[in-house]
Design a protein around this motif. Structure first.
Motif, short mmCIF file in Angstrom:
data_model
loop_
_atom_site.label_atom_id
_atom_site.label_comp_id
_atom_site.label_asym_id
_atom_site.label_seq_id
_atom_site.Cartn_x
_atom_site.Cartn_y
_atom_site.Cartn_z
N ALA A 12 0.85 -1.20 0.00
CA ALA A 12 0.00 0.00 0.00
C ALA A 12 0.88 1.24 0.00
O ALA A 12 2.02 1.20 0.43
CB ALA A 12 -0.91 -0.01 1.23
N ASN A 13 0.32 2.33 -0.50
CA ASN A 13 1.08 3.59 -0.54
C ASN A 13 1.18 4.26 0.83
O ASN A 13 2.15 4.95 1.11
CB ASN A 13 0.44 4.56 -1.52
CG ASN A 13 0.48 4.05 -2.95
OD1 ASN A 13 -0.53 3.65 -3.51
ND2 ASN A 13 1.66 4.04 -3.54
N PHE A 14 0.18 4.04 1.68
CA PHE A 14 0.24 4.61 3.03
C PHE A 14 -0.63 3.79 3.97
O PHE A 14 -1.45 2.98 3.55
CB PHE A 14 -0.19 6.08 3.03
CG PHE A 14 -1.61 6.32 2.61
CD1 PHE A 14 -2.64 6.36 3.54
CD2 PHE A 14 -1.93 6.54 1.27
CE1 PHE A 14 -3.95 6.60 3.16
CE2 PHE A 14 -3.24 6.78 0.87
CZ PHE A 14 -4.24 6.80 1.81
N ARG A 15 -0.40 4.01 5.25
CA ARG A 15 -1.16 3.31 6.29
C ARG A 15 -2.01 4.30 7.07
O ARG A 15 -1.58 5.43 7.34
CB ARG A 15 -0.21 2.61 7.27
CG ARG A 15 0.60 1.48 6.69
CD ARG A 15 1.50 0.87 7.77
NE ARG A 15 2.45 1.85 8.26
CZ ARG A 15 3.11 1.74 9.42
NH1 ARG A 15 2.88 0.71 10.21
NH2 ARG A 15 3.99 2.67 9.78
N VAL A 16 -3.21 3.87 7.41
CA VAL A 16 -4.08 4.65 8.29
C VAL A 16 -4.12 3.93 9.63
O VAL A 16 -4.55 2.79 9.71
CB VAL A 16 -5.50 4.77 7.71
CG1 VAL A 16 -6.38 5.60 8.65
CG2 VAL A 16 -5.48 5.38 6.33
N LEU A 17 -3.63 4.58 10.67
CA LEU A 17 -3.58 3.98 11.99
C LEU A 17 -4.68 4.58 12.86
O LEU A 17 -4.79 5.80 12.99
CB LEU A 17 -2.21 4.19 12.64
CG LEU A 17 -1.10 3.36 11.98
CD1 LEU A 17 -0.27 4.24 11.05
CD2 LEU A 17 -0.21 2.71 13.01
N ILE A 18 -5.50 3.71 13.41
CA ILE A 18 -6.65 4.16 14.20
C ILE A 18 -6.58 3.54 15.60
O ILE A 18 -6.10 2.42 15.76
CB ILE A 18 -7.98 3.79 13.52
CG1 ILE A 18 -8.06 2.28 13.28
CG2 ILE A 18 -8.15 4.52 12.22
CD1 ILE A 18 -9.35 1.84 12.65
N PRO A 19 -7.02 4.26 16.62
CA PRO A 19 -7.03 3.70 17.98
C PRO A 19 -7.90 2.45 18.04
O PRO A 19 -8.98 2.42 17.44
CB PRO A 19 -7.61 4.83 18.83
CG PRO A 19 -7.46 6.06 18.00
CD PRO A 19 -7.55 5.63 16.57
N GLU A 20 -7.43 1.45 18.75
CA GLU A 20 -8.17 0.19 18.77
C GLU A 20 -9.53 0.32 19.44
O GLU A 20 -10.43 -0.48 19.18
CB GLU A 20 -7.35 -0.89 19.48
CG GLU A 20 -7.02 -0.59 20.92
CD GLU A 20 -6.18 -1.67 21.57
OE1 GLU A 20 -6.06 -1.65 22.81
OE2 GLU A 20 -5.68 -2.54 20.86
#
Length: 219
Positions: free
Chosen positions: A157-165
Motif C-alpha cells: 500500500a502507498n500509506f497506512r491509516v492507523l486508528i485507535p483500537e
C-alpha cells in the motif's frame, strides 16, 4: 471561514419572497423545503475546503470518526498516539540491505617505516543485534534482507491509516475483526465500514492505495 461562503438562509429567503407573502407560516414552510439545500451546501463547502494532503485527510477522519478529540496538525506522531487520534503514516516496505564482509567494516592496521602501527578504524556502523526484550520495542527494528520476490510478487500500500483500537472495539469504525481478535499494529485489519472507505477514496489521490492498522497507546 470567508464571509462570502457563509449564507444567511433566513435573510436570503426573506429577500426572495414577495412582501405580500412574508407570513411566518409561509416562510417556515419554505425554510423546510430549503433544508436539503442547506445540507448539500454545507457538505460541498466542507469538501472544497479539504484536500488529499495528509493533515487534511487526518483532520477529516478525526472529525468524522473521532469527534471527541481535538486534532492538532502540528502534533508529532507520538503525541497523536497519546491523544488516541487517527493518523497517517508511510507504508512499511522492505529496503535493500547490503551485507558487508568483515574486512569491509574495518580498515586494516598499517605499519609505518619507523615501526609505528596505526590502528584501523571502523568504516561503517556495525549491524545492531537486538535481544528479544529490545525487539519488542517498536522503535527497534532488526535488519531485514529483502528478496527479489519482495519487489516482484508482493504489492504494498502507498500509506497506512492507523486508528485507535477503541474505535474498532466500540464499532465506531466497523471491521471484520471481533473485539477479542484485535491485534497490534503489525497486521492490517479488514475494515468493512463503507463510510470509512468512501471518505478515504474521495480525498486520497487517484491511484493511491492504503491499509488500516489498529494501535494501542501502550504500544
Amino acid at each position: 471561514m470567508n464571509k462570502y461562503t457563509v449564507l444567511k438562509w433566513e435573510k436570503l429567503l426573506l429577500w426572495l419572497v414577495p412582501p405580500i407573502l412574508r407570513k411566518k407560516t409561509h416562510v417556515d414552510w419554505l425554510d423546510v423545503l430549503l433544508t436539503p439545500l442547506h445540507t448539500i451546501y454545507k457538505e460541498t463547502l466542507y469538501k472544497m475546503q479539504h484536500t488529499g494532503q495528509v493533515i487534511y485527510l487526518e483532520k477529516v477522519l478525526n472529525e468524522t470518526f473521532n469527534p471527541d478529540k481535538i486534532y492538532n496538525p502540528n502534533a508529532s506522531t507520538e503525541q497523536k498516539r497519546l491523544e488516541k487520534l487517527i493518523y497517517i503514516d508511510e507504508s512499511v516496505k522492505p529496503t535493500i540491505q547490503y551485507v558487508y564482509l568483515h574486512k569491509e567494516y574495518f580498515e586494516p592496521d598499517v605499519r609505518l617505516p619507523d615501526g609505528t602501527i596505526l590502528k584501523g578504524q571502523l568504516m561503517i556502523p556495525q549491524l545492531k543485534i537486538f535481544t528479544h526484550k529490545e525487539y519488542k520495542n517498536r522503535d527497534n527494528k532488526p535488519v531485514y534482507l529483502a528478496h527479489r520476490k519482495d519487489y516482484t510478487t508482493v504489492s504494498y500500500a502507498n500509506f497506512r491509516v492507523l486508528i485507535p483500537e477503541n474505535l474498532i472495539a466500540n464499532q465506531t469504525i466497523i471491521s471484520h475483526q471481533k473485539k477479542e481478535e484485535i491485534v497490534s499494529n503489525t497486521e492490517a485489519i479488514n475494515v468493512t465500514d463503507r463510510k470509512y472507505h468512501d471518505l478515504l477514496n474521495f480525498y486520497k489521490l487517484a491511484g493511491k492505495s492504503y491499509e488500516t492498522y489498529p494501535y494501542s497507546a501502550k504500544d
